[in-house]
Design a protein around this motif. Structure first.
Motif, PDB file in Angstrom:
ATOM      1  N   LYS A 250     -14.774   4.548   3.120  1.00 24.79           N
ATOM      2  CA  LYS A 250     -13.752   3.687   3.727  1.00 24.79           C
ATOM      3  C   LYS A 250     -13.598   2.384   2.946  1.00 24.79           C
ATOM      4  CE  LYS A 250     -14.021   5.273   8.572  1.00 24.79           C
ATOM      5  NZ  LYS A 250     -14.791   6.501   8.453  1.00 24.79           N
ATOM      6  N   ILE A 251     -14.716   1.838   2.463  1.00 26.12           N
ATOM      7  CA  ILE A 251     -14.657   0.609   1.670  1.00 26.12           C
ATOM      8  C   ILE A 251     -13.903   0.850   0.369  1.00 26.12           C
ATOM      9  CG2 ILE A 251     -16.057  -1.053   0.387  1.00 26.12           C
ATOM     10  CD1 ILE A 251     -18.217  -0.712   2.562  1.00 26.12           C
ATOM     11  N   LEU A 252     -14.210   1.933  -0.315  1.00 27.79           N
ATOM     12  CA  LEU A 252     -13.542   2.233  -1.581  1.00 27.79           C
ATOM     13  C   LEU A 252     -12.041   2.411  -1.385  1.00 27.79           C
ATOM     14  CD1 LEU A 252     -16.001   4.691  -3.377  1.00 27.79           C
ATOM     15  CD2 LEU A 252     -15.526   2.317  -3.949  1.00 27.79           C
ATOM     16  N   LEU A 253     -11.651   3.071  -0.318  1.00 26.32           N
ATOM     17  CA  LEU A 253     -10.218   3.251  -0.057  1.00 26.32           C
ATOM     18  C   LEU A 253      -9.535   1.911   0.184  1.00 26.32           C
ATOM     19  CD1 LEU A 253     -10.265   6.424   2.217  1.00 26.32           C
ATOM     20  CD2 LEU A 253      -9.313   6.257  -0.075  1.00 26.32           C
ATOM     21  N   ARG A 254     -10.205   1.028   0.909  1.00 21.24           N
ATOM     22  CA  ARG A 254      -9.616  -0.295   1.149  1.00 21.24           C
ATOM     23  C   ARG A 254      -9.511  -1.079  -0.155  1.00 21.24           C
ATOM     24  NH1 ARG A 254      -9.629  -3.381   5.993  1.00 21.24           N
ATOM     25  NH2 ARG A 254      -9.989  -1.411   7.072  1.00 21.24           N
ATOM     26  N   ARG A 255     -10.515  -0.949  -1.029  1.00 25.45           N
ATOM     27  CA  ARG A 255     -10.449  -1.636  -2.316  1.00 25.45           C
ATOM     28  C   ARG A 255      -9.336  -1.072  -3.185  1.00 25.45           C
ATOM     29  NH1 ARG A 255     -12.914  -4.127   0.547  1.00 25.45           N
ATOM     30  NH2 ARG A 255     -15.056  -4.877   0.419  1.00 25.45           N
ATOM     31  N   LEU A 256      -9.137   0.230  -3.122  1.00 21.50           N
ATOM     32  CA  LEU A 256      -8.060   0.840  -3.900  1.00 21.50           C
ATOM     33  C   LEU A 256      -6.702   0.335  -3.429  1.00 21.50           C
ATOM     34  CD1 LEU A 256      -7.161   2.884  -6.044  1.00 21.50           C
ATOM     35  CD2 LEU A 256      -7.161   4.636  -4.256  1.00 21.50           C
ATOM     36  N   GLN A 257      -6.533   0.180  -2.135  1.00 21.07           N
ATOM     37  CA  GLN A 257      -5.274  -0.347  -1.617  1.00 21.07           C
ATOM     38  C   GLN A 257      -5.056  -1.780  -2.084  1.00 21.07           C
ATOM     39  OE1 GLN A 257      -5.161   0.197   2.659  1.00 21.07           O
ATOM     40  NE2 GLN A 257      -5.826   2.319   2.484  1.00 21.07           N
ATOM     41  N   SER A 258      -6.107  -2.580  -2.081  1.00 22.50           N
ATOM     42  CA  SER A 258      -5.991  -3.952  -2.579  1.00 22.50           C
ATOM     43  C   SER A 258      -5.624  -3.960  -4.058  1.00 22.50           C
ATOM     44  CB  SER A 258      -7.315  -4.689  -2.356  1.00 22.50           C
ATOM     45  OG  SER A 258      -7.305  -5.963  -2.953  1.00 22.50           O
ATOM     46  N   THR A 259      -6.211  -3.031  -4.815  1.00 16.67           N
ATOM     47  CA  THR A 259      -5.919  -2.940  -6.249  1.00 16.67           C
ATOM     48  C   THR A 259      -4.466  -2.575  -6.482  1.00 16.67           C
ATOM     49  OG1 THR A 259      -8.202  -2.264  -6.673  1.00 16.67           O
ATOM     50  CG2 THR A 259      -6.575  -1.812  -8.397  1.00 16.67           C
ATOM     51  N   LEU A 260      -3.966  -1.604  -5.737  1.00 15.79           N
ATOM     52  CA  LEU A 260      -2.560  -1.215  -5.888  1.00 15.79           C
ATOM     53  C   LEU A 260      -1.632  -2.363  -5.499  1.00 15.79           C
ATOM     54  CD1 LEU A 260      -0.348   0.928  -6.392  1.00 15.79           C
ATOM     55  CD2 LEU A 260      -0.540   1.536  -3.970  1.00 15.79           C
ATOM     56  N   ARG A 261      -1.972  -3.071  -4.449  1.00 14.37           N
ATOM     57  CA  ARG A 261      -1.124  -4.177  -4.004  1.00 14.37           C
ATOM     58  C   ARG A 261      -1.006  -5.255  -5.079  1.00 14.37           C
ATOM     59  NH1 ARG A 261      -2.230  -9.095  -1.835  1.00 14.37           N
ATOM     60  NH2 ARG A 261      -0.627 -10.016  -0.475  1.00 14.37           N
ATOM     61  N   SER A 262      -2.129  -5.656  -5.674  1.00 19.87           N
ATOM     62  CA  SER A 262      -2.082  -6.652  -6.749  1.00 19.87           C
ATOM     63  C   SER A 262      -1.278  -6.133  -7.935  1.00 19.87           C
ATOM     64  CB  SER A 262      -3.505  -7.011  -7.197  1.00 19.87           C
ATOM     65  OG  SER A 262      -4.214  -7.657  -6.172  1.00 19.87           O
ATOM     66  N   THR A 263      -1.416  -4.843  -8.211  1.00 20.73           N
ATOM     67  CA  THR A 263      -0.663  -4.242  -9.312  1.00 20.73           C
ATOM     68  C   THR A 263       0.828  -4.311  -9.040  1.00 20.73           C
ATOM     69  OG1 THR A 263      -2.506  -2.709  -9.668  1.00 20.73           O
ATOM     70  CG2 THR A 263      -0.404  -2.159 -10.696  1.00 20.73           C
ATOM     71  N   GLU A 264       1.222  -3.967  -7.833  1.00 22.08           N
ATOM     72  CA  GLU A 264       2.637  -4.009  -7.460  1.00 22.08           C
ATOM     73  C   GLU A 264       3.200  -5.424  -7.597  1.00 22.08           C
ATOM     74  OE1 GLU A 264       4.491  -1.477  -6.814  1.00 22.08           O
ATOM     75  OE2 GLU A 264       3.511   0.032  -5.571  1.00 22.08           O
ATOM     76  N   ILE A 265       2.444  -6.404  -7.125  1.00 19.65           N
ATOM     77  CA  ILE A 265       2.929  -7.788  -7.142  1.00 19.65           C
ATOM     78  C   ILE A 265       3.056  -8.306  -8.567  1.00 19.65           C
ATOM     79  CG2 ILE A 265       2.313 -10.151  -6.495  1.00 19.65           C
ATOM     80  CD1 ILE A 265       1.063  -8.957  -3.937  1.00 19.65           C
ATOM     81  N   LEU A 266       2.039  -8.100  -9.388  1.00 18.26           N
ATOM     82  CA  LEU A 266       2.110  -8.554 -10.777  1.00 18.26           C
ATOM     83  C   LEU A 266       3.225  -7.840 -11.535  1.00 18.26           C
ATOM     84  CD1 LEU A 266      -1.679  -8.806 -11.702  1.00 18.26           C
ATOM     85  CD2 LEU A 266      -0.025 -10.687 -11.740  1.00 18.26           C
ATOM     86  N   PHE A 267       3.369  -6.551 -11.297  1.00 23.33           N
ATOM     87  CA  PHE A 267       4.399  -5.779 -11.987  1.00 23.33           C
ATOM     88  C   PHE A 267       5.795  -6.250 -11.589  1.00 23.33           C
ATOM     89  CE2 PHE A 267       6.984  -1.959 -12.765  1.00 23.33           C
ATOM     90  CZ  PHE A 267       6.593  -1.650 -14.067  1.00 23.33           C
ATOM     91  N   SER A 268       6.007  -6.528 -10.303  1.00 22.96           N
ATOM     92  CA  SER A 268       7.313  -6.996  -9.839  1.00 22.96           C
ATOM     93  C   SER A 268       7.648  -8.362 -10.419  1.00 22.96           C
ATOM     94  CB  SER A 268       7.343  -7.047  -8.303  1.00 22.96           C
ATOM     95  OG  SER A 268       7.227  -5.752  -7.759  1.00 22.96           O
ATOM     96  N   PHE A 269       6.668  -9.258 -10.466  1.00 23.73           N
ATOM     97  CA  PHE A 269       6.931 -10.570 -11.057  1.00 23.73           C
ATOM     98  C   PHE A 269       7.162 -10.450 -12.563  1.00 23.73           C
ATOM     99  CE2 PHE A 269       5.001 -12.578  -7.223  1.00 23.73           C
ATOM    100  CZ  PHE A 269       6.036 -13.453  -6.959  1.00 23.73           C
ATOM    101  N   ALA A 270       6.475  -9.527 -13.220  1.00 27.65           N
ATOM    102  CA  ALA A 270       6.709  -9.328 -14.653  1.00 27.65           C
ATOM    103  C   ALA A 270       8.146  -8.884 -14.909  1.00 27.65           C
ATOM    104  CB  ALA A 270       5.719  -8.295 -15.197  1.00 27.65           C
ATOM    105  N   LEU A 271       8.657  -7.998 -14.058  1.00 28.33           N
ATOM    106  CA  LEU A 271      10.060  -7.584 -14.194  1.00 28.33           C
ATOM    107  C   LEU A 271      10.997  -8.730 -13.840  1.00 28.33           C
ATOM    108  CD1 LEU A 271       9.867  -4.010 -12.644  1.00 28.33           C
ATOM    109  CD2 LEU A 271      10.389  -4.559 -15.017  1.00 28.33           C
ATOM    110  N   ASN A 272      10.641  -9.481 -12.829  1.00 27.46           N
ATOM    111  CA  ASN A 272      11.472 -10.623 -12.426  1.00 27.46           C
ATOM    112  C   ASN A 272      11.595 -11.628 -13.562  1.00 27.46           C
ATOM    113  OD1 ASN A 272      12.740 -12.727 -11.125  1.00 27.46           O
ATOM    114  ND2 ASN A 272      11.288 -12.862  -9.448  1.00 27.46           N
ATOM    115  N   TYR A 273      10.501 -11.879 -14.267  1.00 22.85           N
ATOM    116  CA  TYR A 273      10.514 -12.829 -15.363  1.00 22.85           C
ATOM    117  C   TYR A 273      10.924 -12.204 -16.694  1.00 22.85           C
ATOM    118  CZ  TYR A 273       8.279 -16.469 -12.557  1.00 22.85           C
ATOM    119  OH  TYR A 273       8.009 -17.429 -11.611  1.00 22.85           O
ATOM    120  N   ASP A 274      11.252 -10.910 -16.663  1.00 21.65           N
ATOM    121  CA  ASP A 274      11.772 -10.210 -17.843  1.00 21.65           C
ATOM    122  C   ASP A 274      10.810 -10.281 -19.018  1.00 21.65           C
ATOM    123  OD1 ASP A 274      13.615  -8.647 -19.152  1.00 21.65           O
ATOM    124  OD2 ASP A 274      14.720 -10.355 -19.962  1.00 21.65           O
TER     125      ASP A 274
END
Length: 1274
Positions: A634-658
């Protein structure tokens, strides 16, 4: 520990990070220090059953201490708390943890180098709310909640640093000077400014100022601080909490395993004779129940079975023009779609358009509703709906939940926010099943306990023609319970085995086809079951599922089922006047349309169904073990979700800033799409609950690790391009993850010359302690302002089988505090210094094996006899000398003493009804004292204390089985100052050791939370429900799932436990919280897995403990309001839950690549969000097959307005936007347009620029579709 002023309002005291010379001699001002005396009679008994512990509400739990007043002491003298141990005596240079055991007289004390660590001296981005409240006017609509001013903040004068808005605060007048600059600049490093060979070693040498670069406008608007809103309990016809607490869960009929009796047969016969009883309408729904992952991998299940099922559906629905089918799993459908021919895809779309093929729910998988977190649930819901919209242009009309045995109120809300207002579900506690049958409530309107909004004309209100105050609340869902806890043939009636054997026509060995000679007999036999089921509702309409797990794998099953049921339907329909019944193939949409058109009164229900039990051999079998099974998983799954969330946010801002304009990111698009699908797939009910078989667990573990690595690669690229020069496209950052027992990236230890970036993915400022590994203890850390950061050097140690603590000779742990603004990359430099022994922590240990290291060593001292106290400037903790566990907490601002008695125990599992799913205690010996060998032998346990400038930690070690650490933070004006951190390691060792034990931690307090006691527990991290613990019932029925937190309270105090993963929680008496840690059961519980639970691994549990005071109501009106209010967590509890769920992201910059680092401080937003708004996710809309040169410009941002309690005295220094409005154009860069859509972002939405309490009310979640443009210069 850092020293603190004894009196916080000492006007002569000035906070500083520099060393001070202080002449004070005594630990307590105006008092002499006397040896503590331990009284055995006052020590609480540590027994197996923790409910027998004396509450000790009327007396102190301290060891008796004689304190004599010293009249010669200056009233403003400082009290010493160095090394965080009271009874610490400092003789010039020597320091002992306790005075000599024979000494009882007065000690003359002296000490030097008093240090105070004010973590919030200067804000990097936003003003603190303590500052804002001094110059802002309250809102005209709602009164702000101002916090007490009796706690000294001691804030230094603020400055304008690196172009970020600051406030100058004069310590005498507290006047605020609002400084605003346009076109302010971000700080950066330059190649000419850095030369690792010329880096100064001596930390006293001043460095040249950082170069400033223009390019960003920083907007910061102050607002009223900490607006909270009281939420009142919504009214409903059925209150789930009250109803369940009074149900008879040990009914006499259990020996027969079926509640259906002559009473219900008599009602059925009476209704059949009643001419006003409506005709029976049966809707046949063929369907197949499939799993994503359980005993086999997803690929194996799909290729061997599920692929054929979907292909058969497409073929047979073309062949039989009135046949229908219901499908529920988008994950398998998307996999089938990848290999489907264009013709098959076209037929599938046509069947969807005709309404004969129905896709329900739209989730990627069907998740367990008790242990899943809100992020994971929304992610897989969004993943499924986005796929359906893009590939089929389809949105589900109804949800179908039959795999999960637990049903939370969270999912009905999410369905409503998505646009789905109808729900079919099954699997309820047998007492609920009887209740709904008895009162004909198998259809009900499921409402949220906080939802009062009746202004919206929703789909449900339109269907039932509700107007004005007669409307159902905004987020109501029409729910239909499939009777008899089955979603297959057995759901036909109370004698479901008849349908499963005689009317499952695919089993030709036992059944004859329907023909002219037996159609009447068979039809009447089936109709009897259908009619009895119809009598459980008030409208006499039923859903009859045709299918089961992995049905319709072969085309012949379609033929057998359709042809025979078609003959029965034709016979009944042709004789409808005789039988008063009709049978037809249909979908769940047809059923709900028929129910709403009947205009039958339907009751409302609030609550949930998380405590499920079936009956086995005449006794209840509670499925509450899955709340705790495989915590490491359960801990590993929660960490994986946190990892994906940070990835999504950084990736979206990278596209936003071109930043991808000169970088080919197509391979990362594919990586991200794959990661999304895997994370959504791992939300399957068997995965997220930890009830997989051992073989499937190994498969999922490999999926978790490979997906995490892919996410790290995407993060490295996005963060590198965001932090480097515009024309640079090299990836120079390396993700750093090192958490024992969890994810570990490629091993790295920091060396002088390295840089690290720390990214805060939250939308509010966060303060956290960062720990890094190093081989070089003589280093210092420099922040982006080129200021030295206070650090603490801790040992890296390991407890071995020889009951010794081995301290590493080669590695150290560097600990320092960071304060990172919202969605910001902040740079820290690692540099060399001559001597860092002053930053080394002091170790108190009896069994440590420590070998000296050249030029550096820890000060190791023995632990002497007596009770132990550690403290910071907010609280003092008292530990039992024998157990080493926490016993009391003193609030130093009020001097109130609170009982917080910690202990560990275990439930002994029963041979019967216990396993990976089920929880059942042994009847003769339900509780086990797992620490009894250590209690009998006082010297067998180990206590170690690690004390330094930032943290003080007390570790109690009970062999390999248990290690428990209690940590406090020595920080001023920091949210961490108010909390106590528990870190617990449980290691069952190799099976069959410690078999049939379910270990828990007990926290006993003197809080009077009622008799029977009442616990308030979160639902999926979304909302909160109060649970009444009925002490007259078996403990299995009182176990509930905790996803984020649990708290208990009375009229004065509240204790909150915040967790980092799903756990079971209960209580054995008033004032107690029991949190399940891990379980090992070698028995198979007979629920399908075919194996026990014996593959335990060492698990590290993290909890934050909060002790808070409640604002007492001033009159009877407010007392009544409090009783009717929804219990909500405090602001602090929400804060710590968020930082546990969404971890900091750390990136390494190797010495050879630091020249690529351009920005030392990189905020990605202009302004902070409102304090009660939390960013759940910010994900770019991506489509498979995107051209290489195509740059997506649309993202979905999901926000949650987390409400917090108005009755808690808040004293937390967190900088955020105190307003309740979020102005999007003042928060985000480069935004062209924003639309507020449904939760999954599939509808067109309405344009929006400001979010407030009208379009984002308290507790609710919304999704914004954000269009951003590209620009070439920052």
């Amino acid at each position: 520990m850092v020293q603190r002023p004894f009196h916080d309002n000492n006007a002569d005291f000035i906070i500083s990070n520099k060393s001070q010379q202080n002449p004070q001699k005594m630990i307590y001002p105006r008092f002499t220090q006397v040896k503590s005396v331990v009284h055995k009679m006052e020590r609480p008994k540590i027994s197996t059953i923790l409910s027998s512990i004396d509450t000790a509400k009327s007396r102190s739990m301290f060891s008796r201490m004689n304190i004599a007043k010293n009249e010669k002491m200056n009233p403003y003298d400082l009290r010493m708390a160095r090394d965080a141990i009271t009874n610490v005596i400092r003789y010039s240079e020597d320091n002992f943890i306790f005075p000599d055991s024979e000494a009882v007289g007065v000690r003359n004390l002296s000490y030097n180098n008093v240090k105070l660590y004010n973590v919030l001296n200067d804000s990097n981005f936003f003003s603190s709310l303590d500052e804002l409240k001094q110059h802002n006017t309250p809102s005209s609509e709602k009164s702000p909640i101002f916090f007490p001013d009796d706690v000294a903040t001691n804030i230094d004068n603020h400055k304008f640093v690196k172009g970020i808005l600051k406030y100058n605060t004069d310590s005498s007048t507290k006047d605020i000077i609002d400084i605003r600059l346009n076109n302010t600049r971000l700080s950066k490093t330059t190649e000419s400014n850095f030369d690792p060979n010329l880096e100064k070693v001596d930390f006293l040498i001043e460095e040249t100022p950082m170069v400033i670069e223009s390019g960003f406008n920083i907007y910061n608007k102050s607002g009223p601080p900490y607006l909270c809103t009281d939420l009142y309990e919504a009214k409903a016809d059925i209150d789930g909490k009250e109803k369940y607490s009074h149900m008879d869960i040990e009914a006499p009929w259990m020996v027969k395993k079926q509640f259906w009796s002559q009473v219900y047969d008599s009602r059925y016969e009476s209704l059949m004779r009643n001419p006003k009883w409506p005709s029976l309408r049966v809707i046949l729904i063929p369907r197949s129940q499939v799993h994503t992952i359980w005993k086999r991998s997803f690929e194996s299940l799909h290729n061997d079975t599920v692929h054929r099922i979907i292909s058969n559906v497409v073929k047979k629905l073309q062949f039989y023009p009135n046949l229908t089918f219901s499908w529920n799993e988008v994950s398998h459908l998307s996999e089938w779609w990848k290999g489907a021919r264009p013709k098959s895809r076209a037929v599938f779309r046509r069947l969807i358009k005709e309404g004969r093929l129905e896709i329900t729910t739209g989730t990627w998988v069907e998740a367990d509703e008790s242990t899943s977190h809100i992020f994971g649930t929304i992610h897989q819901l969004m993943e499924g709906h986005q796929w359906l919209q893009h590939n089929l242009n389809y949105s589900p009309d109804a949800a179908w939940l039959t795999n999960s045995v637990t049903h939370s109120s969270t999912l009905p809300y999410l369905l409503s926010a998505t646009g789905i207002s109808n729900l079919v579900f099954t699997n309820l506690h047998y007492s609920w099943q009887q209740f709904l049958t008895e009162y004909q409530f198998t259809d009900f309107i499921w409402v949220q306990n906080w939802d009062h909004d009746k202004t919206k004309q929703t789909k449900l209100n339109e269907a039932f023609k509700k107007f004005g105050n007669d409307r159902y609340p905004k987020h109501s869902v029409l729910a239909h319970y499939l009777q008899f806890n089955s979603a297959g043939f057995e759901a036909c009636g109370p004698q479901g085995e008849i349908c499963a054997t005689e009317f499952n026509f695919a089993n030709n060995n036992n059944n004859l086809d329907i023909n002219t000679f037996n159609v009447k007999e068979k039809s009447e036999r089936l109709l009897e079951q259908y009619s009895k089921t119809g009598s459980t509702s008030s409208h006499n309409m039923i859903i009859a599922p045709l299918g089961g797990p992995f049905h319709y794998e072969f085309q012949t099953e379609f033929d057998y089922q359709y042809n025979n049921y078609e003959k029965i339907a034709n016979f009944v329909n042709n004789n409808r006047d005789i039988y008063k019944a009709t049978i037809e193939f249909g979908t769940s949409k047809d059923y709900f349309e028929a129910v709403s058109s009947s205009q039958t009164p339907i009751p409302t229900l609030k609550g949930d169904f998380l405590n499920f039990a079936d009956i086995n051999d005449g006794s209840p079998a509670y499925w509450t073990g899955l709340f705790t099974s495989r915590p490491q998983f359960k801990i590993l799954l929660r960490r994986l979700q946190s990892t994906l969330r940070s990835t999504e946010i950084l990736f979206s801002f990278a596209l936003n800033y071109d930043v991808f304009k000169t970088y080919n990111a197509s391979k990362h698009f594919e990586r991200l799409l794959n990661a999304r699908e895997v994370v959504a797939r791992l939300q399957d009910n068997h995965v997220v609950s930890g009830t997989l078989t051992t073989g499937a667990k190994r498969y999922v573990h490999s999926q978790i690790l490979s997906t995490a690595k892919d996410c790290w690669k995407i993060q490295e690229v996005a963060a590198s391009l965001l932090s480097t020069k515009a024309n640079q496209n090299k990836t120079y950052l390396e993700k750093y993850v090192y958490r024992e027992g969890e994810f570990i990236s490629s091993f790295k230890s920091i060396t002088p010359g390295d840089h690290i970036y720390i990214f805060n993915s939250l939308n509010g400022e966060r303060t956290e302690v960062v720990e890094l590994m190093t081989r070089h203890p003589n280093i210092r850390v420099i922040d982006h302002n080129k200021k030295d950061v206070t650090i603490q050097i801790n040992p890296i140690w390991k407890f071995n089988y020889e009951n010794k603590i081995k301290i590493s000779k080669q590695f150290f742990k560097i600990t320092f505090v960071v304060v990172v603004p919202p969605m910001t990359l902040e740079l820290f430099k690692i540099k060399k210094t001559y001597d860092n022994t002053q930053s080394a922590s002091t170790i108190y240990c009896e069994v440590c094996e420590f070998d000296g290291i050249e030029n550096f060593s820890f000060d190791v001292r023995p632990v002497e006899v007596g009770d132990i106290q550690i403290e910071n400037y907010k609280q003092r903790l008292v530990f039992d000398e024998y157990s080493g566990f926490l016993r009391n907490v003193i609030d130093k601002t009020t001097n109130n003493e609170k009982l917080v008695l910690v202990d560990f125990g275990a439930f002994r599992s029963s041979i019967k009804n216990s396993g990976i799913f089920l929880f059942n205690t042994n009847y003769s010996k339900p509780l086990e004292d797992i620490l009894s060998p250590f209690r009998l032998d006082f010297k067998s346990k180990t206590i170690m204390i690690i004390s330094g400038q930032i943290t003080t930690e007390l570790v109690s070690i009970y062999g390999i089985l248990l290690q428990h650490s209690v940590k406090i933070f020595n920080l001023m004006t920091s949210p961490l100052s108010d909390t106590i951190k528990f870190e617990t390691k449980v290691d069952y060792e190799i099976s069959p050791k410690n078999r049939e034990l379910e270990i828990f931690i007990s926290i006993k307090t003197d809080i009077g939370n009622g008799n029977p006691p009442e616990l308030t527990i979160d639902n999926n991290g979304f909302d909160y429900k109060s649970r009444i613990i009925n002490l007259s019932r078996r403990i299995e029925s009182n176990m509930y799932p905790m996803t984020n937190m649990v708290f208990i309270q009375d009229h004065k105090n509240r204790l909150t436990v915040v967790t980092d993963h799903a756990q079971g929680v209960t209580a054995l008496q008033e004032g107690q919280i029991i949190v399940m840690l891990d379980r090992r059961i070698l028995f198979d519980d007979g629920r399908g897995s075919g194996e026990g639970l014996a593959d335990n691994s060492a698990t590290f549990h993290t909890h934050y403990i909060l002790l808070e005071s409640i604002v007492e109501p001033t009159n009877e009106y407010f007392k009544s309001s409090n009783r009717n209010s929804v219990r909500l967590p405090s602001f602090s509890a929400n804060y710590f839950a968020n930082i546990l769920n969404y971890l900091l992201d750390i990136f390494f910059i190797d010495t050879s690549k630091v020249n690529l680092c351009h920005y030392a401080f990189r905020p990605l937003v202009k302004n902070s969000f409102p304090c009660d708004v939390t960013l759940i996710n910010y994900r770019t809309i991506l489509i498979r097959g995107t051209p290489e040169k195509f740059s997506p410009n649309t993202a979905l941002m999901t926000l949650h307005r987390q409400s917090f309690s108005c009755v808690i005295k808040h004293d937390i220094s967190v900088r955020c936007n105190g307003e309740e409005t979020l102005k999007l154009d003042k928060t985000f860069h480069n935004v062209i347009a924003v639309y507020q859509t449904n939760l999954v972002g599939t509808n067109e939405g309405t344009p929006v620029n400001v979010l407030n309490k009208d379009n984002l009310p308290s507790m609710e979640i919304t999704t914004l579709r954000i269009y951003f443009g590209n620009f070439s210069k920052f």
